[in-house]
Design a protein around this motif. Structure first.
Motif, PDB file in Angstrom:
ATOM      1  N   MET A   1      -3.219  74.940  26.944  1.00  0.00           N
ATOM      2  CA  MET A   1      -2.678  76.095  26.229  1.00  0.00           C
ATOM      3  C   MET A   1      -1.951  77.054  27.170  1.00  0.00           C
ATOM      4  N   VAL A   2      -2.571  77.362  28.323  1.00  0.00           N
ATOM      5  CA  VAL A   2      -1.944  78.285  29.273  1.00  0.00           C
ATOM      6  C   VAL A   2      -0.715  77.633  29.900  1.00  0.00           C
ATOM      7  N   PHE A   3      -0.884  76.363  30.297  1.00  0.00           N
ATOM      8  CA  PHE A   3       0.209  75.665  30.963  1.00  0.00           C
ATOM      9  C   PHE A   3       1.403  75.511  30.022  1.00  0.00           C
ATOM     10  N   TRP A   4       1.114  75.264  28.746  1.00  0.00           N
ATOM     11  CA  TRP A   4       2.186  75.079  27.767  1.00  0.00           C
ATOM     12  C   TRP A   4       3.060  76.335  27.690  1.00  0.00           C
ATOM     13  N   VAL A   5       2.448  77.496  27.654  1.00  0.00           N
ATOM     14  CA  VAL A   5       3.202  78.754  27.563  1.00  0.00           C
ATOM     15  C   VAL A   5       4.083  78.927  28.804  1.00  0.00           C
ATOM     16  N   ILE A   6       3.477  78.704  29.997  1.00  0.00           N
ATOM     17  CA  ILE A   6       4.232  78.878  31.248  1.00  0.00           C
ATOM     18  C   ILE A   6       5.360  77.844  31.349  1.00  0.00           C
ATOM     19  N   PHE A   7       5.031  76.615  31.018  1.00  0.00           N
ATOM     20  CA  PHE A   7       6.034  75.545  31.095  1.00  0.00           C
ATOM     21  C   PHE A   7       7.176  75.803  30.118  1.00  0.00           C
ATOM     22  N   PHE A   8       6.829  76.290  28.932  1.00  0.00           N
ATOM     23  CA  PHE A   8       7.847  76.578  27.917  1.00  0.00           C
ATOM     24  C   PHE A   8       8.770  77.687  28.414  1.00  0.00           C
ATOM     25  N   ALA A   9       8.171  78.739  29.014  1.00  0.00           N
ATOM     26  CA  ALA A   9       8.966  79.871  29.499  1.00  0.00           C
ATOM     27  C   ALA A   9       9.927  79.414  30.595  1.00  0.00           C
ATOM     28  N   ILE A  10       9.409  78.607  31.540  1.00  0.00           N
ATOM     29  CA  ILE A  10      10.254  78.131  32.644  1.00  0.00           C
ATOM     30  C   ILE A  10      11.337  77.185  32.110  1.00  0.00           C
ATOM     31  N   SER A  11      10.963  76.350  31.151  1.00  0.00           N
ATOM     32  CA  SER A  11      11.949  75.427  30.581  1.00  0.00           C
ATOM     33  C   SER A  11      13.044  76.188  29.861  1.00  0.00           C
ATOM     34  N   LEU A  12      12.686  77.295  29.199  1.00  0.00           N
ATOM     35  CA  LEU A  12      13.701  78.112  28.541  1.00  0.00           C
ATOM     36  C   LEU A  12      14.689  78.664  29.577  1.00  0.00           C
ATOM     37  N   GLY A  13      14.126  79.099  30.727  1.00  0.00           N
ATOM     38  CA  GLY A  13      14.984  79.588  31.813  1.00  0.00           C
ATOM     39  C   GLY A  13      15.923  78.502  32.298  1.00  0.00           C
ATOM     40  N   SER A  14      15.372  77.274  32.431  1.00  0.00           N
ATOM     41  CA  SER A  14      16.200  76.141  32.873  1.00  0.00           C
ATOM     42  C   SER A  14      17.275  75.838  31.846  1.00  0.00           C
TER      43      SER A  14
ATOM     44  N   GLY B   1      21.295  75.536  32.220  1.00  0.00           N
ATOM     45  CA  GLY B   1      22.050  74.379  31.754  1.00  0.00           C
ATOM     46  C   GLY B   1      23.135  74.773  30.768  1.00  0.00           C
ATOM     47  N   LEU B   2      22.782  75.640  29.823  1.00  0.00           N
ATOM     48  CA  LEU B   2      23.749  76.030  28.798  1.00  0.00           C
ATOM     49  C   LEU B   2      24.837  76.954  29.359  1.00  0.00           C
ATOM     50  N   GLY B   3      24.489  77.641  30.455  1.00  0.00           N
ATOM     51  CA  GLY B   3      25.461  78.544  31.072  1.00  0.00           C
ATOM     52  C   GLY B   3      26.456  77.827  31.972  1.00  0.00           C
ATOM     53  N   ALA B   4      26.204  76.529  32.222  1.00  0.00           N
ATOM     54  CA  ALA B   4      27.115  75.749  33.084  1.00  0.00           C
ATOM     55  C   ALA B   4      28.419  75.492  32.338  1.00  0.00           C
ATOM     56  N   PRO B   5      29.503  75.222  33.078  1.00  0.00           N
ATOM     57  CA  PRO B   5      30.774  74.922  32.409  1.00  0.00           C
ATOM     58  C   PRO B   5      30.626  73.722  31.500  1.00  0.00           C
ATOM     59  N   PRO B   6      31.377  73.708  30.409  1.00  0.00           N
ATOM     60  CA  PRO B   6      31.239  72.579  29.472  1.00  0.00           C
ATOM     61  C   PRO B   6      31.653  71.266  30.120  1.00  0.00           C
ATOM     62  N   LEU B   7      31.075  70.185  29.608  1.00  0.00           N
ATOM     63  CA  LEU B   7      31.386  68.847  30.123  1.00  0.00           C
ATOM     64  C   LEU B   7      32.839  68.497  29.812  1.00  0.00           C
ATOM     65  N   PRO B   8      33.524  67.630  30.504  1.00  0.00           N
ATOM     66  CA  PRO B   8      33.062  66.973  31.726  1.00  0.00           C
ATOM     67  C   PRO B   8      33.216  67.878  32.951  1.00  0.00           C
ATOM     68  N   HIS B   9      32.330  67.673  33.932  1.00  0.00           N
ATOM     69  CA  HIS B   9      32.416  68.441  35.176  1.00  0.00           C
ATOM     70  C   HIS B   9      33.348  67.721  36.143  1.00  0.00           C
ATOM     71  N   PHE B  10      34.179  68.461  36.743  1.00  0.00           N
ATOM     72  CA  PHE B  10      35.038  67.877  37.780  1.00  0.00           C
ATOM     73  C   PHE B  10      34.577  68.387  39.135  1.00  0.00           C
ATOM     74  N   PRO B  11      34.004  67.493  39.952  1.00  0.00           N
ATOM     75  CA  PRO B  11      33.505  67.956  41.251  1.00  0.00           C
ATOM     76  C   PRO B  11      34.644  68.431  42.146  1.00  0.00           C
ATOM     77  N   ARG B  12      34.266  69.343  43.015  1.00  0.00           N
ATOM     78  CA  ARG B  12      35.289  69.822  43.952  1.00  0.00           C
ATOM     79  C   ARG B  12      35.697  68.680  44.866  1.00  0.00           C
TER      80      ARG B  12
END
Lengths: 66, 177
Positions: free
Chosen positions: B73-86, B90-101
């Motif tokens: 129960m405790v781990f689920w809350v923490i993991f969910f919060a961190i996953s939301l941050g991740s 991910g969603l803030g990254a430029p849209p696909l496709p990525h062109f590497p430098r």
């Protein structure tokens, strides 16, 4: 839940270890039940009562938690 | 199999897991520890089922269940919060496709930064490939996952001790040896 396991053990001259062995649990479980730290499952409660050849109400008394 | 034999086997498997983890890190083979860990757990489960003198104590089972559930129960809350941050990253990254430098830009930048004196040649040989930017970022994420693993472990140990105390694990009386 109050219980009289210690009394019944004394009447049958049984140690906690011996009773635990008969019931297939650890001595620590018998001690925890006697001290009121742990309420046994219905299965174990019936086993205890049957072992002492008494009814379950003779061994265990329900007490409302306030 | 005796219960004590199982404990010895568990210790040996634990040591193999540590060795596999070291090898995985040393040679950068992430799948090695993943596979070895799953195989180790399966082996332990099969060995556990073969214990002949296993004593199933309902109080110990209850303690394990409660500790496991509280940890989850405790781990689920923490993991969910961190996953939301991740997910935000991910969603803030430029849209696909990525062109590497272009690689030349990266190596040039790194070489320049490592040049100790004047305009002489850089320390890095041109043949040495600079580390991939994405891989470094993923590596940092690995530290976060390692922290989560430790958190899960310490949460379980903490809850296990709490419930063991609650259900009289270390109680003693006149019959104590």
């Amino acid at each position: 839940m109050k219980n009289r396991i210690k009394v019944f053990r004394a009447m049958h001259d049984l140690t906690q270890d011996a009773l635990a062995h008969e019931l297939g649990v650890t001595r620590q479980t018998i001690l925890a039940i006697e001290k009121g730290k742990y309420d046994p499952s219905l299965d174990l409660a019936f086993k205890i009562a049957r072992y002492f050849k008494v009814s379950i109400e003779d061994v265990f008394t329900f007490e409302e938690i306030q | 199999m005796k219960q004590n034999t199982f404990y010895i086997l568990a210790g040996i498997i634990g040591l193999i897991e540590v060795g596999a983890f070291w090898l995985s890190v040393r040679y950068m083979i992430p799948y090695l520890i993943t596979v070895v860990f799953i195989v180790g757990v399966v082996l332990l489960y099969l060995a556990w089922r073969r214990i002949s003198d296993r004593q199933v104590d309902e109080r110990v089972v209850l303690i394990n269940q409660k500790a496991g559930m509280a940890t989850f129960m405790v781990f689920w809350v923490i993991f969910f919060a961190i996953s939301l941050g991740s997910a935000v990253i991910g969603l803030g990254a430029p849209p696909l496709p990525h062109f590497p430098r272009p690689p030349a830009d990266i190596s040039g930048g790194i070489n320049k930064s490592l040049k100790p004196f004047g305009d002489g040649p850089g320390i890095l040989n041109e043949s040495i490939k600079p580390p991939d930017d994405g891989l470094i970022r993923l590596g940092h994420f690995g530290y976060l996952q390692l922290a989560l693993l430790f958190l899960m472990f310490f949460l379980y140990v903490g809850f296990r001790i709490y419930y063991a105390r609650k259900y009289g694990e270390w109680e003693n009386d006149e019959e104590q040896d």
